[in-house]
Write a protein that holds these residues in place. Sequence first.
Motif, PDB file in Angstrom:
ATOM      1  N   ALA A 183       0.823  -1.207   0.000  1.00 33.35           N
ATOM      2  CA  ALA A 183       0.000   0.000   0.000  1.00 33.35           C
ATOM      3  C   ALA A 183       0.858   1.258   0.000  1.00 33.35           C
ATOM      4  O   ALA A 183       0.509   2.264  -0.638  1.00 33.35           O
ATOM      5  CB  ALA A 183      -0.927  -0.005   1.209  1.00 33.35           C
ATOM      6  N   ALA A 184       1.967   1.229   0.707  1.00 29.89           N
ATOM      7  CA  ALA A 184       2.855   2.393   0.739  1.00 29.89           C
ATOM      8  C   ALA A 184       3.478   2.649  -0.630  1.00 29.89           C
ATOM      9  O   ALA A 184       3.587   3.804  -1.068  1.00 29.89           O
ATOM     10  CB  ALA A 184       3.942   2.182   1.786  1.00 29.89           C
ATOM     11  N   GLY A 185       3.874   1.583  -1.307  1.00 27.03           N
ATOM     12  CA  GLY A 185       4.408   1.755  -2.659  1.00 27.03           C
ATOM     13  C   GLY A 185       3.364   2.306  -3.611  1.00 27.03           C
ATOM     14  O   GLY A 185       3.656   3.176  -4.440  1.00 27.03           O
ATOM     15  N   LYS A 186       2.145   1.835  -3.484  1.00 26.87           N
ATOM     16  CA  LYS A 186       1.037   2.324  -4.309  1.00 26.87           C
ATOM     17  C   LYS A 186       0.785   3.803  -4.057  1.00 26.87           C
ATOM     18  O   LYS A 186       0.558   4.589  -4.988  1.00 26.87           O
ATOM     19  CB  LYS A 186      -0.210   1.503  -3.998  1.00 26.87           C
ATOM     20  CG  LYS A 186      -1.448   1.843  -4.801  1.00 26.87           C
ATOM     21  CD  LYS A 186      -2.585   0.901  -4.434  1.00 26.87           C
ATOM     22  CE  LYS A 186      -3.852   1.185  -5.233  1.00 26.87           C
ATOM     23  NZ  LYS A 186      -4.937   0.217  -4.889  1.00 26.87           N
ATOM     24  N   ALA A 187       0.850   4.217  -2.778  1.00 27.24           N
ATOM     25  CA  ALA A 187       0.616   5.613  -2.426  1.00 27.24           C
ATOM     26  C   ALA A 187       1.709   6.510  -2.997  1.00 27.24           C
ATOM     27  O   ALA A 187       1.426   7.589  -3.547  1.00 27.24           O
ATOM     28  CB  ALA A 187       0.550   5.758  -0.909  1.00 27.24           C
ATOM     29  N   ALA A 188       2.950   6.087  -2.871  1.00 29.16           N
ATOM     30  CA  ALA A 188       4.056   6.889  -3.397  1.00 29.16           C
ATOM     31  C   ALA A 188       3.949   7.052  -4.906  1.00 29.16           C
ATOM     32  O   ALA A 188       4.118   8.155  -5.451  1.00 29.16           O
ATOM     33  CB  ALA A 188       5.383   6.243  -3.017  1.00 29.16           C
ATOM     34  N   THR A 189       3.653   5.966  -5.598  1.00 26.35           N
ATOM     35  CA  THR A 189       3.497   6.027  -7.053  1.00 26.35           C
ATOM     36  C   THR A 189       2.365   6.968  -7.441  1.00 26.35           C
ATOM     37  O   THR A 189       2.483   7.757  -8.388  1.00 26.35           O
ATOM     38  CB  THR A 189       3.228   4.624  -7.613  1.00 26.35           C
ATOM     39  OG1 THR A 189       4.345   3.784  -7.326  1.00 26.35           O
ATOM     40  CG2 THR A 189       3.010   4.670  -9.117  1.00 26.35           C
ATOM     41  N   SER A 190       1.276   6.916  -6.685  1.00 27.67           N
ATOM     42  CA  SER A 190       0.112   7.746  -6.983  1.00 27.67           C
ATOM     43  C   SER A 190       0.444   9.231  -6.926  1.00 27.67           C
ATOM     44  O   SER A 190       0.092   9.998  -7.838  1.00 27.67           O
ATOM     45  CB  SER A 190      -1.015   7.411  -6.002  1.00 27.67           C
ATOM     46  OG  SER A 190      -2.101   8.309  -6.137  1.00 27.67           O
ATOM     47  N   VAL A 191       1.124   9.675  -5.869  1.00 25.49           N
ATOM     48  CA  VAL A 191       1.379  11.114  -5.739  1.00 25.49           C
ATOM     49  C   VAL A 191       2.458  11.572  -6.711  1.00 25.49           C
ATOM     50  O   VAL A 191       2.413  12.711  -7.206  1.00 25.49           O
ATOM     51  CB  VAL A 191       1.739  11.497  -4.291  1.00 25.49           C
ATOM     52  CG1 VAL A 191       0.559  11.249  -3.363  1.00 25.49           C
ATOM     53  CG2 VAL A 191       2.978  10.790  -3.794  1.00 25.49           C
ATOM     54  N   VAL A 192       3.412  10.711  -7.012  1.00 26.36           N
ATOM     55  CA  VAL A 192       4.435  11.092  -7.994  1.00 26.36           C
ATOM     56  C   VAL A 192       3.799  11.269  -9.365  1.00 26.36           C
ATOM     57  O   VAL A 192       4.075  12.259 -10.078  1.00 26.36           O
ATOM     58  CB  VAL A 192       5.557  10.031  -8.045  1.00 26.36           C
ATOM     59  CG1 VAL A 192       6.468  10.268  -9.248  1.00 26.36           C
ATOM     60  CG2 VAL A 192       6.375  10.067  -6.763  1.00 26.36           C
ATOM     61  N   GLU A 193       2.935  10.329  -9.749  1.00 27.40           N
ATOM     62  CA  GLU A 193       2.274  10.439 -11.055  1.00 27.40           C
ATOM     63  C   GLU A 193       1.334  11.633 -11.105  1.00 27.40           C
ATOM     64  O   GLU A 193       1.271  12.347 -12.114  1.00 27.40           O
ATOM     65  CB  GLU A 193       1.514   9.146 -11.353  1.00 27.40           C
ATOM     66  CG  GLU A 193       2.434   7.958 -11.611  1.00 27.40           C
ATOM     67  CD  GLU A 193       1.660   6.683 -11.875  1.00 27.40           C
ATOM     68  OE1 GLU A 193       0.419   6.667 -11.636  1.00 27.40           O
ATOM     69  OE2 GLU A 193       2.283   5.684 -12.303  1.00 27.40           O
ATOM     70  N   ALA A 194       0.611  11.879 -10.012  1.00 29.73           N
ATOM     71  CA  ALA A 194      -0.306  13.018  -9.977  1.00 29.73           C
ATOM     72  C   ALA A 194       0.449  14.324 -10.072  1.00 29.73           C
ATOM     73  O   ALA A 194       0.045  15.255 -10.791  1.00 29.73           O
ATOM     74  CB  ALA A 194      -1.130  12.980  -8.691  1.00 29.73           C
ATOM     75  N   ARG A 195       1.564  14.413  -9.372  1.00 28.65           N
ATOM     76  CA  ARG A 195       2.363  15.638  -9.411  1.00 28.65           C
ATOM     77  C   ARG A 195       2.952  15.831 -10.800  1.00 28.65           C
ATOM     78  O   ARG A 195       2.980  16.947 -11.324  1.00 28.65           O
ATOM     79  CB  ARG A 195       3.473  15.555  -8.368  1.00 28.65           C
ATOM     80  CG  ARG A 195       4.401  16.755  -8.342  1.00 28.65           C
ATOM     81  CD  ARG A 195       3.654  18.023  -8.010  1.00 28.65           C
ATOM     82  NE  ARG A 195       4.523  19.182  -8.170  1.00 28.65           N
ATOM     83  CZ  ARG A 195       4.112  20.434  -8.300  1.00 28.65           C
ATOM     84  NH1 ARG A 195       2.828  20.691  -8.275  1.00 28.65           N
ATOM     85  NH2 ARG A 195       4.965  21.417  -8.419  1.00 28.65           N
ATOM     86  N   GLY A 196       3.379  14.737 -11.444  1.00 27.41           N
ATOM     87  CA  GLY A 196       3.912  14.849 -12.799  1.00 27.41           C
ATOM     88  C   GLY A 196       2.872  15.349 -13.781  1.00 27.41           C
ATOM     89  O   GLY A 196       3.150  16.160 -14.666  1.00 27.41           O
ATOM     90  N   THR A 197       1.635  14.877 -13.618  1.00 32.08           N
ATOM     91  CA  THR A 197       0.556  15.323 -14.489  1.00 32.08           C
ATOM     92  C   THR A 197       0.265  16.805 -14.282  1.00 32.08           C
ATOM     93  O   THR A 197       0.052  17.562 -15.248  1.00 32.08           O
ATOM     94  CB  THR A 197      -0.721  14.509 -14.199  1.00 32.08           C
ATOM     95  OG1 THR A 197      -0.447  13.123 -14.441  1.00 32.08           O
ATOM     96  CG2 THR A 197      -1.873  14.948 -15.076  1.00 32.08           C
ATOM     97  N   GLN A 198       0.279  17.261 -13.048  1.00 33.35           N
ATOM     98  CA  GLN A 198       0.022  18.671 -12.751  1.00 33.35           C
ATOM     99  C   GLN A 198       1.097  19.568 -13.352  1.00 33.35           C
ATOM    100  O   GLN A 198       0.814  20.615 -13.910  1.00 33.35           O
ATOM    101  CB  GLN A 198      -0.061  18.873 -11.237  1.00 33.35           C
ATOM    102  CG  GLN A 198      -1.295  18.247 -10.613  1.00 33.35           C
ATOM    103  CD  GLN A 198      -1.253  18.288  -9.091  1.00 33.35           C
ATOM    104  OE1 GLN A 198      -0.215  18.573  -8.510  1.00 33.35           O
ATOM    105  NE2 GLN A 198      -2.379  18.004  -8.465  1.00 33.35           N
ATOM    106  N   VAL A 199       2.360  19.122 -13.241  1.00 39.02           N
ATOM    107  CA  VAL A 199       3.455  19.915 -13.794  1.00 39.02           C
ATOM    108  C   VAL A 199       3.354  19.994 -15.295  1.00 39.02           C
ATOM    109  O   VAL A 199       3.578  21.037 -15.931  1.00 39.02           O
ATOM    110  CB  VAL A 199       4.814  19.308 -13.363  1.00 39.02           C
ATOM    111  CG1 VAL A 199       5.953  19.978 -14.110  1.00 39.02           C
ATOM    112  CG2 VAL A 199       5.005  19.455 -11.859  1.00 39.02           C
ATOM    113  N   ALA A 200       2.988  18.848 -15.922  1.00 40.40           N
ATOM    114  CA  ALA A 200       2.875  18.830 -17.395  1.00 40.40           C
ATOM    115  C   ALA A 200       1.804  19.786 -17.882  1.00 40.40           C
ATOM    116  O   ALA A 200       1.915  20.365 -18.971  1.00 40.40           O
ATOM    117  CB  ALA A 200       2.568  17.400 -17.855  1.00 40.40           C
ATOM    118  N   ARG A 201       0.773  19.968 -17.088  1.00 39.27           N
ATOM    119  CA  ARG A 201      -0.301  20.886 -17.480  1.00 39.27           C
ATOM    120  C   ARG A 201       0.138  22.328 -17.367  1.00 39.27           C
ATOM    121  O   ARG A 201      -0.411  23.213 -17.951  1.00 39.27           O
ATOM    122  CB  ARG A 201      -1.537  20.629 -16.610  1.00 39.27           C
ATOM    123  CG  ARG A 201      -2.223  19.309 -16.925  1.00 39.27           C
ATOM    124  CD  ARG A 201      -3.368  19.056 -15.950  1.00 39.27           C
ATOM    125  NE  ARG A 201      -4.048  17.817 -16.256  1.00 39.27           N
ATOM    126  CZ  ARG A 201      -4.994  17.286 -15.472  1.00 39.27           C
ATOM    127  NH1 ARG A 201      -5.382  17.936 -14.371  1.00 39.27           N
ATOM    128  NH2 ARG A 201      -5.574  16.156 -15.795  1.00 39.27           N
TER     129      ARG A 201
END
Length: 450
Positions: free
Chosen positions: A432-450
């Motif tokens: 679950a911790a690995g899933k959480a870390a991946t989630s916020v990294v991907e979300a932050r990457g998407t926000q930056v790309a926008r």
Amino acid sequence: MTSYCVVGGGISGLVAAYRLRMALGDDAEITLFDPADRLGGILRTEQVGGQPMDLGAEAFVLRRPEVPALLAELGLSERQRATTGVRPLIYSGQRLHSMPADTVAGIPSSGASVAGLVDDVTVARIEAEPGRTLHWTPGSDPATAELVSDRFGDQVVARLLDPLLGGVYAGSAATIGLRAAAPAVAAALDRGAPSLTDAVLGVLSQVSTGPVFGSLHGGYQVLLDELVARSRARWVRARIDTLEPGWILRDVTGKQWGADAVVLAVPGAQVARLLATVAPDAAAAAGRIITASSAVVALAVPADTPFPQASGVLVATGEPLHAKAITLSSRKWGLPGDVAQLRLSFGRFGDDVAVRTGDDELLAWSLRDLADVFGIAVEAIDVRVQRWIDAMPQYGPGHAGLVAQLRAGLPPALAVAGSYLDGIGVPACVAAAGKAATSVVEARGTQVAR
């Protein structure tokens, strides 16, 4: 520099911080918030009788890949050890019984497998179960006791399921859903197994041989220390009291920190409070997950104390003991030395034993229970008492649906991790911790790309 905050310094928070560092490299500021005097949460290694001993979670399931894979990644595989192969006993009817073989989470595969532990009427009922019509709705999640009592009788619940689930969850078969207690059995029923017996037999046919549980030489502290070093997170000894839009975190004094993304790796009740403003639907789901408390009394005794060759004792419901379980740690793990280590566990869902009972009384109960169970007077060379208050989430019927609601209600760049989500054991927390870390990294990457 991008700032990531992890709230909670237990195994979930430490794995999340480590995974964030591995994903982001040095180009991120990772701050870990935990007010305790040490990191690790419910993983706590102490010296008992001059040897390290885990006073919280002590083992992980070897058949799940998460912990062995993490140990290999961290260069700690040589620290992994397995049990000696000795089996537990069950204390029922004020005497010791061998743990039945061929069960899944205590659910038997035949009447013969539990003969002697339950009465003849129950044995006959189990043997006749395949001939009874089973009404099962695929995807349903009844309380484990509801199904097993109906199919096999109350004695199976009290003398097999409750002892096992009391040890894992500090709960009972009445408080734990089938999909948490025996997910493979539920899946077999979903696939059309015509009886509970057939479902259990189908699961057993797929189970590999070999040790079930593993632990670490030196205790879990070895893993915790390595995760702290590898994550290079800044540890702030503060309790985060509020989380506000824009990812502003405030402690109880009002001091604030800003973040670009947040992982909440704290118990469900604290998650519910933190999400109240930023994700009310998720907060409501988290708030519905209830907990139990437990206490552990760890003992070092003379090495020649004549304990049986068993990994420990699980206590059936209704027995005149205070402890719910006894772990003969030195027998279980094959520990050498001048002392033998063991631990007794107290506290179940619905009681306040862990909160109200003093250390001296818990020790007195422990020595009395050991005398009653094994018929010997035990000399305590060293003692540690550890309490885990509201630390044992109860995976009630429909738990997976609650967790799905929680995660669905989270905004981007905010994720959760912890033992109340996908499983109470360390492997599930790592996942679950690995899933959480991946989630916020991907979300932050998407926000930056926008």
